[in-house]
Design a protein around this motif. Structure first.
Motif, mmCIF file in Angstrom:
data_model
loop_
_atom_site.group_PDB
_atom_site.id
_atom_site.type_symbol
_atom_site.label_atom_id
_atom_site.label_comp_id
_atom_site.label_asym_id
_atom_site.label_seq_id
_atom_site.Cartn_x
_atom_site.Cartn_y
_atom_site.Cartn_z
ATOM 1 N N ALA A 413 0.501 -1.403 0.137
ATOM 2 C CA ALA A 413 -0.199 -0.191 -0.292
ATOM 3 C C ALA A 413 1.181 1.208 0.084
ATOM 4 C CB ALA A 413 -1.042 0.078 1.402
ATOM 5 N N VAL A 414 2.230 1.162 0.941
ATOM 6 C CA VAL A 414 3.135 2.499 0.725
ATOM 7 C C VAL A 414 3.473 2.612 -0.109
ATOM 8 C CG1 VAL A 414 5.024 3.170 2.204
ATOM 9 C CG2 VAL A 414 2.564 2.059 3.311
ATOM 10 N N LYS A 415 4.177 2.003 -0.785
ATOM 11 C CA LYS A 415 4.292 1.350 -2.036
ATOM 12 C C LYS A 415 4.012 2.380 -3.147
ATOM 13 C CE LYS A 415 8.419 -1.546 -4.691
ATOM 14 N NZ LYS A 415 8.173 -2.893 -4.489
ATOM 15 N N LEU A 416 3.089 1.926 -3.247
ATOM 16 C CA LEU A 416 1.431 2.019 -4.037
ATOM 17 C C LEU A 416 1.088 3.614 -4.219
ATOM 18 C CD1 LEU A 416 -1.509 -0.308 -4.907
ATOM 19 C CD2 LEU A 416 0.012 0.913 -6.218
ATOM 20 N N ALA A 417 1.060 4.147 -2.911
ATOM 21 C CA ALA A 417 0.944 5.243 -2.547
ATOM 22 C C ALA A 417 1.638 6.122 -2.466
ATOM 23 C CB ALA A 417 0.738 5.256 -1.147
ATOM 24 N N ASN A 418 2.843 5.897 -2.428
ATOM 25 C CA ASN A 418 3.780 6.493 -2.623
ATOM 26 C C ASN A 418 4.103 7.308 -4.570
ATOM 27 O OD1 ASN A 418 4.450 8.257 -0.531
ATOM 28 N ND2 ASN A 418 5.783 5.704 -0.129
ATOM 29 N N ASN A 419 3.621 5.970 -5.466
ATOM 30 C CA ASN A 419 4.613 5.513 -6.362
ATOM 31 C C ASN A 419 3.763 6.823 -7.938
ATOM 32 O OD1 ASN A 419 4.816 4.861 -9.560
ATOM 33 N ND2 ASN A 419 3.239 3.160 -9.372
ATOM 34 N N TRP A 429 -7.155 4.863 6.363
ATOM 35 C CA TRP A 429 -8.598 3.539 6.936
ATOM 36 C C TRP A 429 -8.468 3.029 7.285
ATOM 37 C CZ3 TRP A 429 -13.847 7.020 6.460
ATOM 38 C CH2 TRP A 429 -13.714 8.205 6.256
ATOM 39 N N THR A 430 -8.577 2.399 8.668
ATOM 40 C CA THR A 430 -8.798 1.282 9.376
ATOM 41 C C THR A 430 -8.708 1.296 10.265
ATOM 42 O OG1 THR A 430 -6.470 -0.440 9.796
ATOM 43 C CG2 THR A 430 -6.276 2.049 9.721
ATOM 44 N N GLU A 431 -9.398 0.402 11.576
ATOM 45 C CA GLU A 431 -9.789 0.528 12.564
ATOM 46 C C GLU A 431 -8.675 -0.406 13.687
ATOM 47 O OE1 GLU A 431 -13.182 1.301 14.147
ATOM 48 O OE2 GLU A 431 -12.584 1.741 12.203
ATOM 49 N N ASP A 438 1.726 3.414 12.380
ATOM 50 C CA ASP A 438 3.075 3.119 10.925
ATOM 51 C C ASP A 438 3.155 3.461 9.801
ATOM 52 O OD1 ASP A 438 5.380 1.594 10.942
ATOM 53 O OD2 ASP A 438 3.751 -0.189 10.226
ATOM 54 N N ILE A 439 1.930 3.623 9.701
ATOM 55 C CA ILE A 439 1.795 4.045 7.696
ATOM 56 C C ILE A 439 2.244 5.508 7.926
ATOM 57 C CG2 ILE A 439 1.682 2.070 7.071
ATOM 58 C CD1 ILE A 439 -0.700 2.631 5.289
ATOM 59 N N ALA A 440 1.470 6.043 8.281
ATOM 60 C CA ALA A 440 1.274 7.544 8.037
ATOM 61 C C ALA A 440 2.733 8.523 8.188
ATOM 62 C CB ALA A 440 0.376 8.131 9.506
ATOM 63 N N PRO A 441 4.076 8.033 8.292
ATOM 64 C CA PRO A 441 5.069 8.687 7.943
ATOM 65 C C PRO A 441 5.661 8.036 6.460
ATOM 66 C CG PRO A 441 5.040 7.169 10.218
ATOM 67 C CD PRO A 441 3.875 7.381 9.921
ATOM 68 N N VAL A 450 -6.361 10.648 8.925
ATOM 69 C CA VAL A 450 -6.972 8.785 9.353
ATOM 70 C C VAL A 450 -8.721 8.820 9.376
ATOM 71 C CG1 VAL A 450 -6.414 7.091 11.262
ATOM 72 C CG2 VAL A 450 -4.418 8.921 10.164
ATOM 73 N N ASN A 451 -9.106 7.945 8.854
ATOM 74 C CA ASN A 451 -10.514 7.893 9.061
ATOM 75 C C ASN A 451 -10.797 8.832 8.567
ATOM 76 O OD1 ASN A 451 -10.392 5.075 8.992
ATOM 77 N ND2 ASN A 451 -9.958 5.384 11.537
ATOM 78 N N SER A 452 -10.423 10.118 8.250
ATOM 79 C CA SER A 452 -11.035 10.855 7.300
ATOM 80 C C SER A 452 -10.643 11.788 5.411
ATOM 81 C CB SER A 452 -10.708 12.301 8.711
ATOM 82 O OG SER A 452 -9.746 11.960 9.153
ATOM 83 N N THR A 453 -11.178 12.732 5.545
ATOM 84 C CA THR A 453 -10.197 13.066 4.497
ATOM 85 C C THR A 453 -10.969 14.551 4.148
ATOM 86 O OG1 THR A 453 -9.918 12.425 2.018
ATOM 87 C CG2 THR A 453 -12.632 12.660 2.857
#
Ligand code: NAP
Ligand code: MG
Length: 486
Positions: A413-419, A429-431, A438-441, A450-453
Motif C-alpha cells: 500500500a505504501v509503495k503504491l501510494a508513493n508511486n 482507513w483502518t480500525e 505506522d504507515i502515516a510517516p 486517518v479515517n477522514s478526508t
C-alpha cells in the motif's frame, strides 16, 4: 391517505437557494465589475466575461487590468506597507476581526456568488468555503496579536504578489491574504480569470471596514499578462501561488536569483487507502467527500483509491450503489451532491482523460443518473482495472474521476501510494490505529488524514511534498513564511 403513504409517495423537487441578492449586487455595478486599487474602483478599456458554469451563460463582465493598472496596484501596496506594519499586531488585528465579522454577516451573498461563479454546490460554499474564510481571518487576527512582541525580531516581507486558482476562489484567496495582512505585508492579488467575483465583493468589504488605502489591491485579468507582470516586478517580495505544477515551475524559473520568496501550492494525485478492517460504510461516505467534493476539482482530492485485495470486490459493488444515488444538478439546489465543473475547457479535459482510460483498457463505470442539459455537468465516474503506470493512475485529472487499484500488504500500500510525482495529501482507513500510525510517516505527503478526508483548518499548515509544492499555508509555519528574521 395515511401519513406514511403520503411521505412514501412524496417526490422531492429542487430546493433552490435564492439568487436575488446576488443578482442585485451584480446589478449595482451594471454587471461590469471593476479593478480595485488603493480603495478605488477603476474602469478598464477591456472587459472579459465571467461565465456561470451551472447554465453556461454570462454572469457578469469584469474589467481586465492593464500593465499600468498592475503597476499602480503594486505601487499602492508599496506606499501603504510601512504604515500598515507600524500599526503593530494589535492594530492590524482590529481590521482582521472586522473583515471576519463582515464575511459572516454577508455569508449568504458570498456563498451564492461563489456557487454561481464557480459551479460548486451551495451546500459546500455555504457550509465549507465561506465559513472557513471567516475562520481564517479570525485565526490570523489572533496571531497578529500574539505575535506582536515576537515580531520585533522579525520584519514583514513587504509587498506580496498573490496568484489564486479558480477551484476555491475566496478560500485560497484568504489563505494568502489573511496571514500576509496579519504579519504586516500588503498585497497585489490576481484572482483566477474564471472566478474573480467574490474577490471583488471582498474588496468592497475592506473598503467598508475602513482598511487603509493600498493595503489590498485586486487586479483581475489573465495569468499571461497580469500574473507575469506581478511575478516579474522588482518591488514584489514574495509570490504566493496556488495552481498547476506546470505554471508553478515556470514562476520559479522566472524568479530564480531575484531574492523573491515564494510559496507553491501545486497539483496532486492523492491516495485513499482502505484496509480490510476499515469501517466500510464510513470509508464509502468518505470517498464521496474525497473525490466528488467540488466535482473533484480539488488539489488534494482522493483520486486514487487503493484497496486491500480481499475486500475489493464487495467494496467496489457498494461504491457503485452509492454512486447511483448521487445527485448532479444546479449548484444553487440545496439537495444536490455534485454541481457543474468550472467551464467547457475543464469539461473537455476531463472527458479526454476518460477516453484515455478506456483506450488504456480500464473498466469505466458511470451510474445512470441525469445531468442538466445546459451548463457543464460531468457524471461521477469510476475506473477499475487500472495499473499503477497507466495515465489515469499518474496524472491529475481535476474532475470527478476516481481510479481504483488493489494491494495485498501494508508495505505494498505504501509503495503504491508513493508511486507518484505528487505528494499533497493521503487518507488512511483502518480500525487498527497502530497500523495507521505506522504507515502515516511512510506515505510521502504533506497532509495525512486517518479515517477522514478533506478536513481543513486554519491552525494546521497545508502544503505538499515533491511536485505538489513547498511552503505551508495556515498554522505557525504559514506565518513564518510571511516574515524574515532580523
Ligand atoms: P493554473 O492554470 O496554474 O492557474 C492558477 C493561477 O495562475 C490562475 O490565476 C492563472 O491565471 C495564473 N497563471 C497562469 N499562468 C500564469 C503565468 N504564466 N504567470 C503567472 N500566473 C499565471 O491552475 P488552475 O487551472 O487555475 O488550477 C488547477 C490547478 O491548481 C491544479 O493542478 C490543482 O492541483 C492546483 N491547485 C493546487 C492547490 C494546492 O493548494 N496545492 C489548490 C488548488 C488548486 P488565469 O486566470 O489566466 O488562469
Ligand atoms: Mg465564472
Amino acid at each position: 391517505m395515511e401519513v406514511r403513504k403520503i411521505m412514501e409517495s412524496m417526490e422531492y423537487g429542487p430546493a433552490p437557494e435564492s439568487r436575488e441578492n446576488a443578482d442585485k449586487w451584480l446589478d449595482k455595478f451594471d454587471r461590469k465589475l471593476k479593478i480595485f486599487i488603493a480603495n478605488e474602483w477603476r474602469d478598464s478599456e477591456t472587459y472579459f466575461d465571467s461565465i456561470e458554469p451551472g447554465t453556461g451563460k454570462v454572469l457578469t463582465q469584469i474589467a481586465a487590468a492593464s500593465d499600468k493598472d498592475v503597476e499602480d496596484a503594486i505601487q499602492a501596496a508599496k506606499g501603504a506597507q510601512q504604515s500598515w506594519a507600524d500599526l503593530g499586531g494589535h492594530g492590524r488585528a482590529r481590521y482582521l476581526y472586522a473583515i471576519a465579522r463582515q464575511i459572516q454577516k454577508h455569508q449568504r451573498l458570498f456563498s451564492v456568488l461563489e456557487s454561481l461563479d464557480n459551479g460548486k454546490p451551495i451546500r459546500e460554499s455555504r457550509d465549507i468555503d465561506i465559513p472557513l474564510v471567516a475562520r481564517h481571518f479570525y485565526h490570523h487576527a489572533g496571531w497578529a496579536q500574539l505575535m506582536d512582541e515576537k515580531l520585533k525580531d522579525y520584519q514583514p516581507l513587504g509587498v506580496i504578489g498573490a496568484i489564486v486558482p479558480w477551484n476555491f476562489p475566496l478560500l485560497i484567496f484568504s489563505w494568502k491574504v489573511a496571514p500576509a495582512l496579519a504579519m504586516g505585508s500588503t498585497l497585489a492579488i490576481k484572482p483566477a480569470k474564471l472566478t474573480s467575483v467574490t474577490a471583488l465583493l471582498f474588496a468592497e468589504i475592506c473598503k467598508n471596514v475602513g482598511l487603509p488605502s493600498g493595503v489590498i489591491n485586486i487586479v483581475p485579468g489573465s495569468g499571461r499578462t497580469v500574473g507575469e507582470y506581478i511575478v516579474n516586478h522588482p518591488d514584489i517580495a514574495k509570490v504566493t501561488f496556488t495552481g498547476s505544477t506546470e505554471v508553478g515551475k515556470h514562476i520559479r524559473k522566472s524568479i530564480a536569483g531575484s531574492g523573491k520568496k515564494s510559496t507553491m501550492e501545486l497539483g496532486g494525485k492523492s491516495p485513499y487507502i482502505v484496509f480490510e478492517d476499515a469501517d466500510i460504510d464510513s470509508a464509502i461516505e468518505g470517498l464521496v467527500d474525497a473525490i466528488w467534493f467540488n466535482q473533484g476539482q480539488v488539489c488534494c482530492a482522493g483520486s486514487r483509491l487503493l484497496i486491500q485485495e480481499n475486500i475489493a470486490k464487495d467494496f467496489i459493488e457498494m461504491l457503485k450503489q452509492r454512486m447511483s444515488k448521487l445527485r448532479v444538478g444546479n449548484p444553487l439546489d440545496k439537495a444536490i451532491d455534485i454541481g457543474a465543473v468550472v467551464d467547457k475547457n475543464q469539461f473537455n479535459t476531463i472527458d479526454h482523460y476518460v477516453k484515455i482510460g478506456e483506450d488504456e483498457g480500464g473498466s469505466k463505470f458511470q451510474p445512470t443518473i441525469s445531468c442538466p442539459d445546459e451548463g457543464f455537468y460531468y457524471p461521477p465516474t469510476l475506473f477499475t482495472d487500472i495499473s499503477p503506470a497507466d495515465t489515469l493512475a499518474q496524472e491529475e485529472i481535476f474532475g470527478p474521476i476516481l481510479v481504483s487499484m488493489t494491494f495485498r500488504t501494508p508495505e505494498e500500500a505504501v509503495k503504491l501510494a508513493n508511486n507518484s510525482r505528487y505528494g499533497l495529501a493521503a487518507s488512511i482507513w483502518t480500525e487498527n490505529l497502530n497500523l495507521a500510525l505506522d504507515i502515516a510517516p511512510k506515505v510521502k505527503s504533506g497532509v495525512i488524514w486517518v479515517n477522514s478526508t478533506n478536513l481543513f483548518d486554519a491552525a494546521a499548515g497545508f502544503g505538499g511534498y515533491k511536485e505538489s509544492g513547498f511552503g505551508r499555508e495556515g498554522g505557525i509555519e504559514g506565518l513564518y513564511d510571511f516574515v524574515k528574521p532580523k
